[in-house]
Design a protein around this motif. Structure first.
Motif, PDB file in Angstrom:
ATOM      1  N   GLY A  99     -11.830   9.197   0.819  1.00 23.66           N
ATOM      2  CA  GLY A  99     -11.691   8.390  -0.375  1.00 23.66           C
ATOM      3  C   GLY A  99     -11.136   7.031  -0.143  1.00 23.66           C
ATOM      4  O   GLY A  99     -11.654   6.063  -1.026  1.00 23.66           O
ATOM      5  N   PHE A 100     -10.206   6.906   0.666  1.00 20.77           N
ATOM      6  CA  PHE A 100      -9.554   5.530   0.645  1.00 20.77           C
ATOM      7  C   PHE A 100     -10.419   4.442   1.323  1.00 20.77           C
ATOM      8  O   PHE A 100     -10.628   3.323   0.687  1.00 20.77           O
ATOM      9  CB  PHE A 100      -8.157   5.817   1.480  1.00 20.77           C
ATOM     10  CG  PHE A 100      -7.553   4.575   1.664  1.00 20.77           C
ATOM     11  CD1 PHE A 100      -6.509   4.015   0.768  1.00 20.77           C
ATOM     12  CD2 PHE A 100      -7.828   3.632   2.782  1.00 20.77           C
ATOM     13  CE1 PHE A 100      -5.919   2.855   0.902  1.00 20.77           C
ATOM     14  CE2 PHE A 100      -7.043   2.442   2.682  1.00 20.77           C
ATOM     15  CZ  PHE A 100      -6.131   1.917   1.756  1.00 20.77           C
ATOM     16  N   SER A 101     -11.242   5.022   2.427  1.00 21.56           N
ATOM     17  CA  SER A 101     -12.170   4.056   2.989  1.00 21.56           C
ATOM     18  C   SER A 101     -13.356   3.979   2.403  1.00 21.56           C
ATOM     19  O   SER A 101     -13.660   2.694   2.269  1.00 21.56           O
ATOM     20  CB  SER A 101     -12.619   4.793   4.400  1.00 21.56           C
ATOM     21  OG  SER A 101     -11.507   4.973   4.983  1.00 21.56           O
ATOM     22  N   TRP A 102     -13.878   4.804   1.511  1.00 21.57           N
ATOM     23  CA  TRP A 102     -14.814   4.776   0.626  1.00 21.57           C
ATOM     24  C   TRP A 102     -14.617   3.578  -0.427  1.00 21.57           C
ATOM     25  O   TRP A 102     -15.641   2.866  -0.962  1.00 21.57           O
ATOM     26  CB  TRP A 102     -15.330   6.071  -0.147  1.00 21.57           C
ATOM     27  CG  TRP A 102     -16.490   5.975  -0.970  1.00 21.57           C
ATOM     28  CD1 TRP A 102     -17.739   5.884  -0.983  1.00 21.57           C
ATOM     29  CD2 TRP A 102     -16.327   6.454  -2.341  1.00 21.57           C
ATOM     30  NE1 TRP A 102     -18.482   5.817  -1.928  1.00 21.57           N
ATOM     31  CE2 TRP A 102     -17.720   6.479  -2.879  1.00 21.57           C
ATOM     32  CE3 TRP A 102     -15.265   7.090  -3.249  1.00 21.57           C
ATOM     33  CZ2 TRP A 102     -18.024   6.654  -4.232  1.00 21.57           C
ATOM     34  CZ3 TRP A 102     -15.665   7.484  -4.498  1.00 21.57           C
ATOM     35  CH2 TRP A 102     -17.090   7.268  -5.018  1.00 21.57           C
ATOM     36  N   CYS A 103     -13.488   3.972  -1.156  1.00 19.77           N
ATOM     37  CA  CYS A 103     -13.055   3.010  -2.206  1.00 19.77           C
ATOM     38  C   CYS A 103     -12.597   1.626  -1.819  1.00 19.77           C
ATOM     39  O   CYS A 103     -13.317   0.617  -2.495  1.00 19.77           O
ATOM     40  CB  CYS A 103     -11.580   3.452  -2.811  1.00 19.77           C
ATOM     41  SG  CYS A 103     -10.797   2.619  -3.929  1.00 19.77           S
ATOM     42  N   GLN A 104     -12.233   1.245  -0.741  1.00 18.32           N
ATOM     43  CA  GLN A 104     -11.739   0.001  -0.233  1.00 18.32           C
ATOM     44  C   GLN A 104     -12.931  -0.696   0.316  1.00 18.32           C
ATOM     45  O   GLN A 104     -13.181  -1.946   0.181  1.00 18.32           O
ATOM     46  CB  GLN A 104     -10.954   0.339   0.815  1.00 18.32           C
ATOM     47  CG  GLN A 104      -9.518   0.744   0.383  1.00 18.32           C
ATOM     48  CD  GLN A 104      -8.821  -0.339  -0.350  1.00 18.32           C
ATOM     49  OE1 GLN A 104      -9.039  -1.603  -0.273  1.00 18.32           O
ATOM     50  NE2 GLN A 104      -7.621   0.091  -1.242  1.00 18.32           N
ATOM     51  N   GLU A 105     -13.684  -0.157   1.144  1.00 15.04           N
ATOM     52  CA  GLU A 105     -14.835  -0.557   1.870  1.00 15.04           C
ATOM     53  C   GLU A 105     -16.294  -0.558   1.376  1.00 15.04           C
ATOM     54  O   GLU A 105     -17.197  -1.661   1.330  1.00 15.04           O
ATOM     55  CB  GLU A 105     -14.923  -0.086   3.489  1.00 15.04           C
ATOM     56  CG  GLU A 105     -13.533  -0.308   4.091  1.00 15.04           C
ATOM     57  CD  GLU A 105     -13.138  -1.642   4.188  1.00 15.04           C
ATOM     58  OE1 GLU A 105     -13.665  -2.383   4.142  1.00 15.04           O
ATOM     59  OE2 GLU A 105     -11.593  -1.781   4.205  1.00 15.04           O
ATOM     60  N   LYS A 106     -16.621   0.617   0.593  1.00 15.60           N
ATOM     61  CA  LYS A 106     -18.127   0.600   0.147  1.00 15.60           C
ATOM     62  C   LYS A 106     -17.857   0.143  -1.255  1.00 15.60           C
ATOM     63  O   LYS A 106     -18.905  -0.722  -1.826  1.00 15.60           O
ATOM     64  CB  LYS A 106     -18.411   2.337   0.275  1.00 15.60           C
ATOM     65  CG  LYS A 106     -18.514   2.881   1.578  1.00 15.60           C
ATOM     66  CD  LYS A 106     -19.541   2.227   2.341  1.00 15.60           C
ATOM     67  CE  LYS A 106     -19.667   2.859   3.599  1.00 15.60           C
ATOM     68  NZ  LYS A 106     -20.649   2.056   4.425  1.00 15.60           N
ATOM     69  N   LEU A 107     -17.140   0.504  -2.218  1.00 12.80           N
ATOM     70  CA  LEU A 107     -17.079   0.080  -3.615  1.00 12.80           C
ATOM     71  C   LEU A 107     -16.273  -1.187  -3.768  1.00 12.80           C
ATOM     72  O   LEU A 107     -16.419  -1.716  -4.779  1.00 12.80           O
ATOM     73  CB  LEU A 107     -16.202   1.231  -4.572  1.00 12.80           C
ATOM     74  CG  LEU A 107     -16.891   2.740  -4.396  1.00 12.80           C
ATOM     75  CD1 LEU A 107     -15.934   3.503  -5.438  1.00 12.80           C
ATOM     76  CD2 LEU A 107     -18.311   2.603  -4.825  1.00 12.80           C
ATOM     77  N   LYS A 108     -15.702  -1.658  -2.740  1.00 12.29           N
ATOM     78  CA  LYS A 108     -14.839  -2.946  -2.964  1.00 12.29           C
ATOM     79  C   LYS A 108     -13.998  -2.944  -3.923  1.00 12.29           C
ATOM     80  O   LYS A 108     -13.680  -3.836  -4.633  1.00 12.29           O
ATOM     81  CB  LYS A 108     -15.927  -4.130  -2.993  1.00 12.29           C
ATOM     82  CG  LYS A 108     -16.919  -4.248  -1.770  1.00 12.29           C
ATOM     83  CD  LYS A 108     -16.034  -4.796  -0.695  1.00 12.29           C
ATOM     84  CE  LYS A 108     -17.128  -5.074   0.447  1.00 12.29           C
ATOM     85  NZ  LYS A 108     -17.960  -3.940   0.964  1.00 12.29           N
ATOM     86  N   ILE A 109     -13.219  -1.810  -4.068  1.00  9.77           N
ATOM     87  CA  ILE A 109     -12.200  -1.728  -5.141  1.00  9.77           C
ATOM     88  C   ILE A 109     -10.841  -1.639  -4.484  1.00  9.77           C
ATOM     89  O   ILE A 109     -10.412  -1.041  -3.531  1.00  9.77           O
ATOM     90  CB  ILE A 109     -12.211  -0.388  -5.747  1.00  9.77           C
ATOM     91  CG1 ILE A 109     -13.504  -0.188  -6.494  1.00  9.77           C
ATOM     92  CG2 ILE A 109     -10.986  -0.204  -6.896  1.00  9.77           C
ATOM     93  CD1 ILE A 109     -13.732   1.071  -7.340  1.00  9.77           C
ATOM     94  N   ASP A 110     -10.316  -2.786  -4.790  1.00 10.71           N
ATOM     95  CA  ASP A 110      -8.947  -3.249  -4.000  1.00 10.71           C
ATOM     96  C   ASP A 110      -7.718  -2.626  -4.387  1.00 10.71           C
ATOM     97  O   ASP A 110      -6.759  -3.153  -5.284  1.00 10.71           O
ATOM     98  CB  ASP A 110      -8.452  -5.015  -4.229  1.00 10.71           C
ATOM     99  CG  ASP A 110      -7.616  -5.377  -3.211  1.00 10.71           C
ATOM    100  OD1 ASP A 110      -7.012  -4.438  -2.469  1.00 10.71           O
ATOM    101  OD2 ASP A 110      -7.099  -6.471  -3.512  1.00 10.71           O
ATOM    102  N   ASP A 111      -7.826  -1.183  -4.221  1.00 13.94           N
ATOM    103  CA  ASP A 111      -6.727  -0.420  -4.612  1.00 13.94           C
ATOM    104  C   ASP A 111      -5.684  -0.225  -3.495  1.00 13.94           C
ATOM    105  O   ASP A 111      -5.928   0.334  -2.653  1.00 13.94           O
ATOM    106  CB  ASP A 111      -7.027   1.094  -4.823  1.00 13.94           C
ATOM    107  CG  ASP A 111      -6.203   2.032  -5.367  1.00 13.94           C
ATOM    108  OD1 ASP A 111      -4.889   1.663  -5.403  1.00 13.94           O
ATOM    109  OD2 ASP A 111      -6.595   3.260  -5.795  1.00 13.94           O
ATOM    110  N   VAL A 112      -4.454  -1.122  -3.772  1.00 19.62           N
ATOM    111  CA  VAL A 112      -3.578  -1.431  -2.356  1.00 19.62           C
ATOM    112  C   VAL A 112      -3.110  -0.124  -1.643  1.00 19.62           C
ATOM    113  O   VAL A 112      -3.231  -0.031  -0.670  1.00 19.62           O
ATOM    114  CB  VAL A 112      -2.593  -2.537  -2.882  1.00 19.62           C
ATOM    115  CG1 VAL A 112      -1.631  -2.785  -1.688  1.00 19.62           C
ATOM    116  CG2 VAL A 112      -2.998  -3.623  -3.716  1.00 19.62           C
ATOM    117  N   LEU A 113      -2.554   0.709  -2.540  1.00 19.71           N
ATOM    118  CA  LEU A 113      -2.148   1.769  -1.938  1.00 19.71           C
ATOM    119  C   LEU A 113      -2.954   3.070  -1.929  1.00 19.71           C
ATOM    120  O   LEU A 113      -2.596   4.163  -1.409  1.00 19.71           O
ATOM    121  CB  LEU A 113      -0.698   2.392  -2.678  1.00 19.71           C
ATOM    122  CG  LEU A 113       0.744   1.461  -2.029  1.00 19.71           C
ATOM    123  CD1 LEU A 113       0.840   0.211  -2.323  1.00 19.71           C
ATOM    124  CD2 LEU A 113       1.944   2.455  -2.882  1.00 19.71           C
TER     125      LEU A 113
END
Length: 407
Positions: free
Chosen positions: A302-316
């Motif tokens: 989920g972290f990788s999907w959020c950061q790299e696919k969805l481009k959502i910059d959720d820092v932690l």
């Protein structure tokens, strides 16, 4: 004997409150280790100030919204020696408030990790007050106090109310889904993604600080879960063992799925603990191990999907950690809590799905409302110059290592 029992309950819940209060230090150091060096002071100050504002907001408004109890009476009644029916002897109601305050204050502490490094301080304080005074207590009261008939409707429809023993949904999913809305409204940090759609991850500033934050959270979590019984008589070692098994399940899967990455490993422990909260009192330990393991996997992917696919910059990665794993924990309670899978029973999968989805949806909508209004009125983001300088110097006018930085 009655006085002895009440005194034991007071001490039991007080100890739980202290342990969960210590978890806020874990939130702080987890963020300190994950953000860049120029934002470390801001991480520490945010968590402490958020706790103070949360306590004030919950004391004057939030606790009344959840449980219909106000503190506008004299100290004799508050202490429980004035013959009142609401405030129990030896200040038991007061330590219960302290315990539940530490839960309420976890909402802004969770959100803080997602919006790190680019949000103004003042609007975050306003958001904390609104969330802890009104948004969180409204849903807390629905689940844990039976307000608005929510639990009665589910029990009549599906045979059992929504079960969330220690807050997989009430605390973690609500915090995680509000954080998702806040991060989307706020936008990504400067330079995090390129105009061409590429990704430029920022490395954490300190793995040891990150690890210390995880350890503090893990230790305090046993107060979070076990002391949710809120009495010595209701306490059970099953909750402690299930919490332990879910934690190690999250670690074991995260170390494999995350390919030994220390960030994934230390957050994998937290993912397992988030997921086990809802059903920690009804799971079999093997079921808790599975629930924690699935949560560890969900966080890594989920972290990788959020950061790299969805481009959502959720820092932690607070949305995958608390939002997604929290919803998984709520639903998993309706699966592994069943007697057929070794659980204690008394749960309904349909109620768990409805309650979990309702909590996530409510939190996401209210997150957009609160942070959207703040963005349109006073603005959320630091200026580009302030963000480039870092929140430490821009907001607090001092860095994490002042003497070294002066030299």
């Amino acid at each position: 004997m009655d006085q002895s029992q009440i005194g034991g309950d007071v001490f039991f819940v007080l100890l739980g409150a202290i342990l969960v209060f210590a978890m806020h230090g874990g939130f702080a150091f987890l963020e300190v280790g994950t953000v860049r060096h120029k934002n470390q002071v801001n991480a520490l100050v945010k968590i402490l100030v958020d706790f103070a504002l949360s306590t004030i907001s919950y004391f004057f408004v939030g606790f009344a919204v959840s449980y219909g109890v106000t503190f506008f009476v004299n100290a004799t009644i508050l202490s429980g020696s004035g013959g009142g029916e609401i405030f129990l002897p030896q200040g038991f109601t007061l330590v219960k408030f302290f315990f539940l305050t530490t839960f309420a204050a976890a909402i802004p502490a969770i959100i803080s990790g997602g919006i790190a490094e680019r949000m103004k301080f003042q609007p975050q304080c306003f958001a904390t007050v609104a969330l802890v005074a009104l948004v969180y207590p409204f849903f807390e009261g629905m689940v844990w106090n039976g307000n608005w008939g929510f639990q009665s409707v589910l029990e009549n429809a599906f045979g059992a109310p929504f079960h969330d023993f220690a807050g997989s949904i009430v605390v973690h999913a609500v915090g995680g889904w509000i954080a998702l809305s806040a991060v989307i409204v706020l936008g990504a940090r400067m330079g995090r993604y390129t105009e061409a759609g590429g990704s430029h991850p920022f490395p954490p500033s300190s793995i040891p600080w990150l690890a210390l934050g995880s350890w503090l959270l893990c230790i305090g979590w046993f107060g979070f879960n076990v002391m949710s019984a809120q009495s010595v008589g209701g306490a059970t070692g099953l909750v402690a063992l299930n919490s332990l098994m879910a934690m190690v399940g999250g670690i074991a899967v995260a170390v494999l799925a995350g390919r030994n990455d220390p960030g994934f490993v230390h957050n994998g422990a937290l993912a397992g603990l988030v997921a086990v909260c809802a059903g920690s009192d009804v799971f079999h330990p093997i079921g808790a191990l599975v629930v924690g393991g699935v949560a560890g996997f969900l966080f890594v992917k989920g972290f990788s999907w959020c950061q790299e696919k969805l481009k959502i910059d959720d820092v932690l990665g607070v949305w995958p950690l608390h939002g997604i794993c929290g919803v998984w924990g709520g639903i998993a309670c309706g699966i592994f809590g069943l007697e057929a899978l070794g659980g204690i029973g008394g749960v309904s999968l349909a109620s768990q799905i409805v309650g979990s989805v309702a909590g996530a949806a409510y939190a996401a909508v209210m997150g957009f409302v609160v942070y959207g209004l703040l963005d349109r009125t006073i603005g959320l983001r630091l200026s580009q110059e302030e963000e480039h300088r870092g929140a430490d110097l821009s907001i607090h006018r001092i860095g994490a290592n002042p003497e070294a930085e002066i030299r």
